[in-house]
Enzyme design. Structure first.
Site, PDB file in Angstrom:
ATOM      1  N   GLN A 122      11.529   1.714 -19.195  1.00  0.00           N
ATOM      2  CA  GLN A 122      11.836   0.349 -18.760  1.00  0.00           C
ATOM      3  C   GLN A 122      11.429  -0.710 -19.778  1.00  0.00           C
ATOM      4  O   GLN A 122      11.538  -1.907 -19.512  1.00  0.00           O
ATOM      5  CB  GLN A 122      11.155   0.073 -17.413  1.00  0.00           C
ATOM      6  CG  GLN A 122      11.697   0.936 -16.290  1.00  0.00           C
ATOM      7  CD  GLN A 122      10.949   0.741 -14.982  1.00  0.00           C
ATOM      8  OE1 GLN A 122      10.027  -0.050 -14.861  1.00  0.00           O
ATOM      9  NE2 GLN A 122      11.366   1.481 -13.967  1.00  0.00           N
ATOM     10  N   HIS A 186       7.435  -0.790 -15.506  1.00  0.00           N
ATOM     11  CA  HIS A 186       6.983  -2.010 -14.818  1.00  0.00           C
ATOM     12  C   HIS A 186       6.351  -3.046 -15.758  1.00  0.00           C
ATOM     13  O   HIS A 186       5.202  -3.444 -15.599  1.00  0.00           O
ATOM     14  CB  HIS A 186       5.981  -1.662 -13.711  1.00  0.00           C
ATOM     15  CG  HIS A 186       6.582  -0.913 -12.570  1.00  0.00           C
ATOM     16  ND1 HIS A 186       5.933  -0.750 -11.361  1.00  0.00           N
ATOM     17  CD2 HIS A 186       7.766  -0.258 -12.441  1.00  0.00           C
ATOM     18  CE1 HIS A 186       6.689  -0.038 -10.545  1.00  0.00           C
ATOM     19  NE2 HIS A 186       7.812   0.273 -11.193  1.00  0.00           N
ATOM     20  N   GLU A 282      11.620  -7.597  -2.892  1.00  0.00           N
ATOM     21  CA  GLU A 282      11.241  -8.901  -2.331  1.00  0.00           C
ATOM     22  C   GLU A 282      11.878 -10.068  -3.076  1.00  0.00           C
ATOM     23  O   GLU A 282      12.124 -10.005  -4.283  1.00  0.00           O
ATOM     24  CB  GLU A 282       9.721  -9.089  -2.393  1.00  0.00           C
ATOM     25  CG  GLU A 282       8.933  -8.106  -1.571  1.00  0.00           C
ATOM     26  CD  GLU A 282       7.432  -8.349  -1.642  1.00  0.00           C
ATOM     27  OE1 GLU A 282       6.690  -7.625  -0.956  1.00  0.00           O
ATOM     28  OE2 GLU A 282       6.995  -9.265  -2.381  1.00  0.00           O
ATOM     29  N   TYR A 292       0.349 -12.341  -3.489  1.00  0.00           N
ATOM     30  CA  TYR A 292       1.547 -11.788  -2.868  1.00  0.00           C
ATOM     31  C   TYR A 292       1.392 -10.340  -2.401  1.00  0.00           C
ATOM     32  O   TYR A 292       2.373  -9.705  -2.017  1.00  0.00           O
ATOM     33  CB  TYR A 292       2.748 -12.005  -3.804  1.00  0.00           C
ATOM     34  CG  TYR A 292       3.125 -13.470  -3.782  1.00  0.00           C
ATOM     35  CD1 TYR A 292       4.077 -13.951  -2.909  1.00  0.00           C
ATOM     36  CD2 TYR A 292       2.433 -14.387  -4.573  1.00  0.00           C
ATOM     37  CE1 TYR A 292       4.364 -15.309  -2.834  1.00  0.00           C
ATOM     38  CE2 TYR A 292       2.706 -15.749  -4.507  1.00  0.00           C
ATOM     39  CZ  TYR A 292       3.674 -16.200  -3.634  1.00  0.00           C
ATOM     40  OH  TYR A 292       3.940 -17.548  -3.548  1.00  0.00           O
ATOM     41  N   TYR A 303       7.511   6.939  -3.154  1.00  0.00           N
ATOM     42  CA  TYR A 303       8.762   7.677  -3.329  1.00  0.00           C
ATOM     43  C   TYR A 303       8.688   9.042  -2.645  1.00  0.00           C
ATOM     44  O   TYR A 303       9.712   9.616  -2.268  1.00  0.00           O
ATOM     45  CB  TYR A 303       9.077   7.832  -4.815  1.00  0.00           C
ATOM     46  CG  TYR A 303       9.369   6.507  -5.479  1.00  0.00           C
ATOM     47  CD1 TYR A 303      10.514   5.790  -5.156  1.00  0.00           C
ATOM     48  CD2 TYR A 303       8.497   5.972  -6.411  1.00  0.00           C
ATOM     49  CE1 TYR A 303      10.791   4.569  -5.748  1.00  0.00           C
ATOM     50  CE2 TYR A 303       8.760   4.751  -7.019  1.00  0.00           C
ATOM     51  CZ  TYR A 303       9.907   4.048  -6.683  1.00  0.00           C
ATOM     52  OH  TYR A 303      10.164   2.840  -7.267  1.00  0.00           O
TER      53      TYR A 303
END
Length: 409
Positions: A122, A186, A282, A292, A303
């Site tokens: 990523q 991430h 979200e 948050y 998962y």
């Protein structure tokens, strides 16, 4: 290639009513009556929303005729897109390239002067934005994954596009997240200016179990939105986090993988999209100094199917998402529509959806989602980023290499 949409009004015309702006609420366009939710798949969890409309809002449908034109399909894994003053587009490619693309689809050579990135998984060259004074200073800012001692980090760089548009000059890395890790997941990766001329940057918690709890730690920049100056220092006026060792650049904490940031065109508030695990994607209305919740509260599960932490969705002192999806759509880059060409879209939020393979349109009323639509769902594309141009069209890039222009027909 053009996809045309022509929907005739059914019984009566949907009224366009401005929502209340008391107490800095989110003005939007009331979409009127809605149909069944667009999501019909089974949820991964039995969690219940905290309030009505927090998930699976009623469906809405654009009544204005519009078209989506593929400007080019020759990009290589584009990740971020920004609109240049002359109508061309500045695009990042995950492998580490920044290119200029014309409205005719001509893709320029990569600009030199870009620092090396780690494009594994990523990572790579991620979000990008222009300096508010770009027309005079030609400065741009971008996020990338960088290899440092101890692993990989999320970093922010800036530089000036040369007059001949072949290079980025005086490239400087202005900010680095402070907790390197071997993970290649991430990174977060969006960057944009606030109204004071400072930068918001979204940083992920890097996914692995050892770093996940750091989203709640004020001594780590992982799982945060930070607010910095254009020189990479903590911006003045940041909220105080009083715990020992709190980083001065922190703006909010408790995020998982925030891949979308957008400023509301009327209120000036920051909104954010965030990848959940299995369920629990979200949309958040960002409040300075707020928590948050990740990984303490979430509407998703591991998962593997097991619960995350205590398996709770609410806790005092932690913010609820304005909206969540289960199953996930994988929300990425996003923008509010501030144009007049399609009035029913005013102040609506448009979000690129990766696993969902569509563009999400959310209409709001009093800071709650009043309706959801899926655009370009038949294209089979992973929509990575979306922005609005000065021409009031929307521009979106996809993992498969396409650049779309979406505008009134």
């Amino acid at each position: 290639m053009i996809i045309q949409k022509s929907i005739f009004l059914l019984a009566g015309i949907l009224a366009l009513a401005s929502c209340s702006n008391n107490d800095n609420t989110n003005p939007g366009t009331d979409p009127g009556p809605t149909g069944p939710p667009v999501e019909t798949g089974a949820a991964n969890t039995t969690y219940k929303p905290a309030f009505s409309g927090q998930t699976r809002a009623g469906s809405i449908q654009t009544t204005t005729n519009y078209e989506a034109k593929v400007i080019t399909n020759g990009l290589s894994a584009p990740w971020g897109v920004a609109y240049l003053p002359d109508g061309r587009l500045l695009v990042t490619e995950k492998s580490g390239k920044i290119r200029i693309v014309t409205q005719a689809g001509v893709i320029g050579n990569p600009l030199t002067g870009v620092p090396s990135v780690n494009p594994a998984d990523q990572g790579g060259l991620l979000g990008i934005c222009l300096d508010p004074s770009f027309e005079t200073n030609r400065m741009i800012y971008w996020v990338f994954s960088e290899v440092v001692a101890g692993g990989n980090i999320t970093a922010v760089a800036k530089g000036r596009i040369s007059n001949n548009e072949t290079a980025i000059e005086n490239t400087t890395v202005i900010y680095r997240s402070n907790t390197p890790n071997a993970s290649t997941l991430h990174y977060g990766g969006r960057v944009l200016f606030d109204k004071t001329g400072n930068l918001f940057v979204s940083i992920g918690e890097r996914s692995v179990l050892e770093t996940r709890p750091l989203a709640q730690s004020v001594t780590s920049s992982l799982g945060k939105i930070v607010r910095i100056t254009t020189n990479g220092q903590a911006a003045p006026g940041n909220p105080p986090f009083t715990q020992t060792g709190a980083l001065p650049e922190l703006y909010t904490i408790g995020h998982r993988n925030p891949q979308g940031l957008a400023i509301h065109p009327t209120t000036g508030e920051l909104w954010q999209s965030e990848h959940g695990p299995r369920g629990g994607d979200e949309i958040n209305r960002i409040k300075a100094g707020a928590n948050y919740g990740w990984p303490t509260i979430t509407y998703g599960i591991e998962y593997s199917g097991t619960k995350i932490g205590e398996g709770i969705t609410q806790k005092d002192g932690m913010e609820q998402p304005v909206y969540y999806w289960d199953p996930v759509v994988s929300p990425s880059g996003m923008t509010f529509y501030a144009g007049n060409r399609i009035p029913e879209w005013q102040n609506n939020l448009f979000i690129g959806s990766l696993s969902g393979m569509h563009i999400v349109r959310l209409a709001f009323k009093d800071n709650k989602v009043a309706g959801e639509e899926r655009l370009l769902a038949g294209e089979g594309q992973r929509f990575r980023d979306i922005t609005q141009g000065k021409d009031e069209a929307l521009y979106a890039v996809t993992d498969q290499g396409r650049l779309y222009k979406i505008d009134k027909k």
